[in-house]
Motif scaffolding. Structure first.
Motif, mmCIF file in Angstrom:
data_model
loop_
_atom_site.group_PDB
_atom_site.id
_atom_site.type_symbol
_atom_site.label_atom_id
_atom_site.label_comp_id
_atom_site.label_asym_id
_atom_site.label_seq_id
_atom_site.Cartn_x
_atom_site.Cartn_y
_atom_site.Cartn_z
ATOM 1 N N VAL A 60 30.380 57.822 26.989
ATOM 2 C CA VAL A 60 29.895 58.527 27.553
ATOM 3 C C VAL A 60 30.962 59.548 26.951
ATOM 4 O O VAL A 60 31.684 59.375 26.295
ATOM 5 C CB VAL A 60 31.140 57.829 28.781
ATOM 6 C CG1 VAL A 60 31.228 59.024 29.782
ATOM 7 C CG2 VAL A 60 30.218 56.631 29.448
ATOM 8 N N LYS A 77 31.984 53.323 24.723
ATOM 9 C CA LYS A 77 33.008 52.497 25.093
ATOM 10 C C LYS A 77 32.879 50.928 24.666
ATOM 11 O O LYS A 77 31.739 49.899 25.779
ATOM 12 C CB LYS A 77 32.439 52.496 26.807
ATOM 13 C CG LYS A 77 32.284 53.754 27.605
ATOM 14 C CD LYS A 77 33.499 54.431 27.213
ATOM 15 C CE LYS A 77 33.779 55.732 27.577
ATOM 16 N NZ LYS A 77 35.333 56.320 27.585
ATOM 17 N N THR A 78 33.897 50.137 24.505
ATOM 18 C CA THR A 78 33.463 49.396 23.817
ATOM 19 C C THR A 78 34.018 47.945 24.740
ATOM 20 O O THR A 78 33.669 46.947 24.495
ATOM 21 C CB THR A 78 34.324 48.765 22.638
ATOM 22 O OG1 THR A 78 35.883 48.766 22.878
ATOM 23 C CG2 THR A 78 34.487 49.886 21.196
ATOM 24 N N ASP A 98 34.274 60.739 17.540
ATOM 25 C CA ASP A 98 35.117 59.297 17.937
ATOM 26 C C ASP A 98 34.288 57.767 16.742
ATOM 27 O O ASP A 98 33.539 59.332 15.711
ATOM 28 C CB ASP A 98 34.625 58.482 18.805
ATOM 29 C CG ASP A 98 35.198 56.941 19.438
ATOM 30 O OD1 ASP A 98 35.951 56.990 19.227
ATOM 31 O OD2 ASP A 98 35.402 56.698 20.833
ATOM 32 N N LYS A 118 33.023 47.486 27.824
ATOM 33 C CA LYS A 118 31.113 47.033 28.656
ATOM 34 C C LYS A 118 30.620 46.644 27.492
ATOM 35 O O LYS A 118 29.376 46.889 27.958
ATOM 36 C CB LYS A 118 30.819 47.968 29.189
ATOM 37 C CG LYS A 118 31.548 48.920 30.244
ATOM 38 C CD LYS A 118 31.577 47.397 30.780
ATOM 39 C CE LYS A 118 32.486 48.531 32.170
ATOM 40 N NZ LYS A 118 33.019 46.937 33.541
ATOM 41 N N LEU A 155 26.525 48.937 23.966
ATOM 42 C CA LEU A 155 27.769 49.532 24.336
ATOM 43 C C LEU A 155 27.635 51.178 24.802
ATOM 44 O O LEU A 155 26.269 51.646 24.743
ATOM 45 C CB LEU A 155 28.834 49.273 23.258
ATOM 46 C CG LEU A 155 29.370 50.455 22.485
ATOM 47 C CD1 LEU A 155 30.485 50.485 22.248
ATOM 48 C CD2 LEU A 155 27.852 50.720 21.197
ATOM 49 N N GLU A 209 31.805 58.977 23.528
ATOM 50 C CA GLU A 209 32.938 58.177 22.989
ATOM 51 C C GLU A 209 32.257 56.407 23.380
ATOM 52 O O GLU A 209 31.572 56.277 24.527
ATOM 53 C CB GLU A 209 34.211 58.579 23.746
ATOM 54 C CG GLU A 209 35.175 59.267 24.052
ATOM 55 C CD GLU A 209 36.591 59.643 24.582
ATOM 56 O OE1 GLU A 209 36.386 58.909 25.743
ATOM 57 O OE2 GLU A 209 36.535 60.402 24.523
#
Length: 428
Positions: A385, A390-391, A350, A393, A382, A388
């Motif tokens: 997971v 998780k923008t 990512d 959140k 942020l 990757e």
């Protein structure tokens, strides 16, 4: 993926407290966004009135911008959400567009003293009080203490502990001492009770930018702009061994990793002054943008991740356990962050564009949350997971508009401490 820049009034906490304590009848806060929509730039400037509601609780008014109605709601104790009203076939609704976390405590130095702080650490051993060590760009080191919910007091200060900028300070695991490094090419061990200098480590020929302790700290590894990785032994202040990078490619950051090596001819290596290095390796971020991986026990390079964009790798983060143990995050001088699976480094998992042209100052992983700072614009966390980002959140931290240079976590209470320019020291 590009991260939108969200800002909120830096005096947010003061405004809320003044209204809550009825020092003023009402006040205003501002929330701004500079981002990228589907058709180009997408900016917002929102203004909210702050006042007490009928239940005598702090509330925020509405703000209308570009035909949409926005509001601020308190989601948790220190978490505030900016939501936009939207209608659906089933009726009215709302969506969260930004999250902000307010600090629990703001620590201040003696009046008139606002150093540009460069590094921070906290003891993670049983202690009736919190003890924090931090350092600044002029070479001074500070040890502070206080109760968890009370004020922090300066226990002592080491003036000119290093000749200039201190790049890092960290407590030893037992909390009795701490280690520091600086651009004066030195590393030093200090007594955490009185600030006595106990050891000085000399051998690097350019600034020492980072270090990592091995297990309980009998050995530690350092990385320098001279391109060398060095393993040191604390009691003798001796260099156990040194590994040079190709063409003197400067090292900006290091992080220790667990590693299971294949069989080798390591039996012929002199292990004098070497402790618990078996199964340990170190990732190093270089000026060239490359990331190297060295087996400490066998004293050899086993992996190199080539630069993906030509910008320097300036900060690294990795989890040593849990679901993210195989993943590595690298922050670069062009404002980007890359996520790697160390089992297959053919390409990054990512990519996050944070602050175009402005270096990532620091990344730090704790409890599957990646904490990021870059310039005065960005300081957020942020979830990550399976490597990757998780923008959706992402949470922005409320703080003064100053560079945030370092952070650490109190493992007992999960409090995040951060420091930055102009004497900034906050606990979230």
């Amino acid at each position: 993926m590009k991260v939108d820049e969200w800002t909120i009034t830096s005096e947010f906490d003061d405004i809320v407290q003044d209204v809550k304590e009825e020092k003023v009848e009402s006040d205003k806060i501002w929330v701004s966004k500079y981002g990228h929509g589907e058709s180009g730039d997408c900016n917002l400037d929102l203004e909210f009135e702050v006042k007490l509601d009928k239940r005598n609780e702090v509330s925020f008014g509405k703000s209308v911008c570009q035909g949409n109605e926005y509001s601020v709601v308190r989601a948790q104790s220190n978490i505030y959400e900016v939501v936009v009203a939207n209608g659906t076939e089933s009726g009215p609704g709302s969506s969260v567009v930004a999250r902000f976390q307010n600090f629990k405590r703001k620590c201040e130095f003696q009046k008139g003293h606002s150093p540009d702080l460069t590094s921070v650490d906290i003891t993670n051993v049983f202690d009736p009080e919190e003890r924090v060590v931090c350092a600044d760009s002029e070479g001074s080191i500070y040890v502070l203490r206080g109760s968890r919910n009370g004020p922090m007091e300066e226990k002592f200060r080491i003036e000119q502990g290093h000749a200039s900028h201190v790049s890092k300070v960290r407590f030893f695991p037992n909390g009795h001492g701490f280690l520091s490094s600086g651009i004066d090419m030195r590393l030093k061990i200090w007594d955490a009770n009185n600030g006595t200098e106990l050891r000085t480590f000399v051998g690097h020929t350019r600034p020492v930018n980072d270090f990592a302790m091995v297990d309980r700290g009998r050995n530690f590894v350092s990385g320098s702009s001279d391109g060398c990785l060095k393993l040191w032994e604390c009691s003798t202040a001796s260099c156990v061994f040194s590994m040079d990078s190709e063409a003197g490619d400067g090292i900006n950051c290091v992080t220790l990793s667990n590693y299971t090596a294949s069989a080798s001819s390591s039996l012929s290596i002199d292990r004098t002054n070497e402790y618990n290095t078996e199964g340990k390796a170190v990732f190093s971020g270089h000026d060239s943008g490359a990331i190297t991986f060295h087996d400490l026990y066998n004293r050899k390079k086993v992996l190199e991740i080539p630069s993906v964009n030509g910008s320097s790798c300036v900060t690294l983060a990795q989890s040593s356990s849990g679901d993210n143990s195989h993943y590595l995050w690298a922050g670069h001088s062009d404002g980007s962050i890359y996520s790697w699976d160390t089992r297959n480094t053919s390409e990054p998992i990512d990519h996050l564009e944070v602050n175009s042209g402005v270096p990532i100052t620091k990344i730090f992983l704790a409890n599957s949350l990646l904490h990021v700072s870059s310039g005065i614009q960005y300081f957020f966390s942020l979830p990550v997971v399976d490597g990757e980002f998780k923008t959706g959140k992402l949470v922005n931290f409320i703080r003064p508009y100053e560079d945030i240079t370092d952070f650490c976590i109190n493992e007992s209470y999960q409090d995040l401490w951060c420091v930055g320019n102009n004497g900034t020291m906050l606990k979230f």
